[in-house]
Design a protein around this motif. Sequence first.
Motif, PDB file in Angstrom:
ATOM      1  N   CYS A  95       0.855  -1.184   0.000  1.00 22.37           N
ATOM      2  CA  CYS A  95       0.000   0.000   0.000  1.00 22.37           C
ATOM      3  C   CYS A  95       0.893   1.235   0.000  1.00 22.37           C
ATOM      4  N   SER A  96       0.304   2.379  -0.352  1.00 29.30           N
ATOM      5  CA  SER A  96       1.046   3.636  -0.304  1.00 29.30           C
ATOM      6  C   SER A  96       0.066   4.773  -0.086  1.00 29.30           C
ATOM      7  N   SER A  97       0.499   5.787   0.644  1.00 36.20           N
ATOM      8  CA  SER A  97      -0.310   6.982   0.851  1.00 36.20           C
ATOM      9  C   SER A  97      -0.003   8.011  -0.222  1.00 36.20           C
ATOM     10  N   PRO A  98      -1.009   8.501  -0.939  1.00 41.68           N
ATOM     11  CA  PRO A  98      -0.774   9.580  -1.897  1.00 41.68           C
ATOM     12  C   PRO A  98      -0.754  10.937  -1.187  1.00 41.68           C
ATOM     13  N   PHE A  99       0.003  11.869  -1.752  1.00 44.66           N
ATOM     14  CA  PHE A  99       0.087  13.202  -1.161  1.00 44.66           C
ATOM     15  C   PHE A  99      -0.336  14.307  -2.125  1.00 44.66           C
ATOM     16  N   ASP A 100      -0.776  13.939  -3.324  1.00 43.44           N
ATOM     17  CA  ASP A 100      -1.245  14.923  -4.291  1.00 43.44           C
ATOM     18  C   ASP A 100      -2.213  14.229  -5.237  1.00 43.44           C
ATOM     19  N   LEU A 101      -2.965  15.017  -6.015  1.00 41.34           N
ATOM     20  CA  LEU A 101      -4.021  14.453  -6.856  1.00 41.34           C
ATOM     21  C   LEU A 101      -3.461  13.517  -7.924  1.00 41.34           C
ATOM     22  N   GLY A 102      -2.314  13.851  -8.503  1.00 42.65           N
ATOM     23  CA  GLY A 102      -1.708  12.982  -9.506  1.00 42.65           C
ATOM     24  C   GLY A 102      -1.324  11.637  -8.924  1.00 42.65           C
ATOM     25  N   SER A 103      -0.869  11.642  -7.680  1.00 45.49           N
ATOM     26  CA  SER A 103      -0.486  10.387  -7.026  1.00 45.49           C
ATOM     27  C   SER A 103      -1.703   9.539  -6.692  1.00 45.49           C
ATOM     28  N   ILE A 104      -2.840  10.184  -6.412  1.00 45.48           N
ATOM     29  CA  ILE A 104      -4.081   9.436  -6.215  1.00 45.48           C
ATOM     30  C   ILE A 104      -4.437   8.688  -7.495  1.00 45.48           C
ATOM     31  N   ALA A 105      -4.363   9.384  -8.635  1.00 46.40           N
ATOM     32  CA  ALA A 105      -4.693   8.762  -9.921  1.00 46.40           C
ATOM     33  C   ALA A 105      -3.761   7.589 -10.218  1.00 46.40           C
ATOM     34  N   PHE A 106      -2.473   7.759  -9.919  1.00 47.09           N
ATOM     35  CA  PHE A 106      -1.514   6.688 -10.176  1.00 47.09           C
ATOM     36  C   PHE A 106      -1.789   5.474  -9.296  1.00 47.09           C
ATOM     37  N   LEU A 107      -2.040   5.691  -8.009  1.00 53.30           N
ATOM     38  CA  LEU A 107      -2.274   4.578  -7.101  1.00 53.30           C
ATOM     39  C   LEU A 107      -3.597   3.876  -7.402  1.00 53.30           C
ATOM     40  N   LYS A 108      -4.571   4.615  -7.917  1.00 51.63           N
ATOM     41  CA  LYS A 108      -5.816   3.980  -8.340  1.00 51.63           C
ATOM     42  C   LYS A 108      -5.530   3.001  -9.480  1.00 51.63           C
ATOM     43  N   LYS A 109      -4.673   3.416 -10.399  1.00 51.53           N
ATOM     44  CA  LYS A 109      -4.293   2.556 -11.519  1.00 51.53           C
ATOM     45  C   LYS A 109      -3.470   1.355 -11.036  1.00 51.53           C
ATOM     46  N   LEU A 110      -2.593   1.610 -10.086  1.00 51.81           N
ATOM     47  CA  LEU A 110      -1.756   0.534  -9.552  1.00 51.81           C
ATOM     48  C   LEU A 110      -2.577  -0.449  -8.718  1.00 51.81           C
ATOM     49  N   GLY A 111      -3.541   0.096  -7.986  1.00 56.08           N
ATOM     50  CA  GLY A 111      -4.386  -0.737  -7.137  1.00 56.08           C
ATOM     51  C   GLY A 111      -3.837  -0.840  -5.726  1.00 56.08           C
ATOM     52  N   VAL A 112      -4.558  -0.264  -4.767  1.00 60.73           N
ATOM     53  CA  VAL A 112      -4.178  -0.370  -3.354  1.00 60.73           C
ATOM     54  C   VAL A 112      -5.377  -0.934  -2.589  1.00 60.73           C
TER      55      VAL A 112
END
Length: 276
Positions: A95-112
Amino acid sequence: MKTLIIAEAGVNHNGSLQLAKKLVDTGADAGVDVVKFQTFNPGALTSALAQTAEYQKVNTGKDESQLEMLRNLTLSEQDHYELAEYCKSKNVQFCSSPFDLGSIAFLKKLGVPFWKIPSGEITNLPYLREIARFNEPVILSTGMSNLSDIESALNILLESGVNREKISLLHCNTEYPTPASDVNLNAMKTLRSAFCMNVGYSDHTRGIEFPIAAVALGATIIEKHITLNKAMEGPDHRASLEPHELFEMVKAIRNIEIGMGSSVKRPSESEMKNIS
């Protein structure tokens, strides 16, 4: 009930994929459920004028900007994919915590498996709305917050799409390391009473006693920073557990789970033979 134990690798990889994998090994060997990192784009997160926090200056021995510090603590997108696969091979969740909107989009694609919202983002309303629209499990850290701050964040999450039963709250103090006098574990019970949600504890003290005590008080989630060596350079190593300490914490928590038993007071099976 089994406690979800999150080993927070965070940025203690110091920008090295190999070190990040060693932190995964540490978590897996200790028997944690999740090894969690932090995902951010330094340029999207902070400006060159933003100074580091006082504890970051003390722990790094440097007086640099947030931007300078964070540039040395990033992992690439490819690193994230490798870490996710490496976690799978070690039978531990990534798992990973996002700290900005772009990182949210990336982690959604990666799957957490869930969205871990750091304490510092509790007032970041666009960030909260973006995560909420997925209607996926959320763990919200509440460091630096009072009840009205938490209520406001919860209202945003609920109004923006997260079902209430999917949200858990973590009591937290964001000083690294946290002095014992500021831990305030009883606030965890206040959170449970005020919001009728699962609660846990994100610990930044030097030792292992407070996470263990939190489980005895009903924490369903424990988060704790890990490192290979507390003397390493970086902002969070000093408030983290080394491998042997993590092993002892996990072992103690699993024993506490067994020992909590039921609420019924009666002779136990092992003592029945002593009654006569």
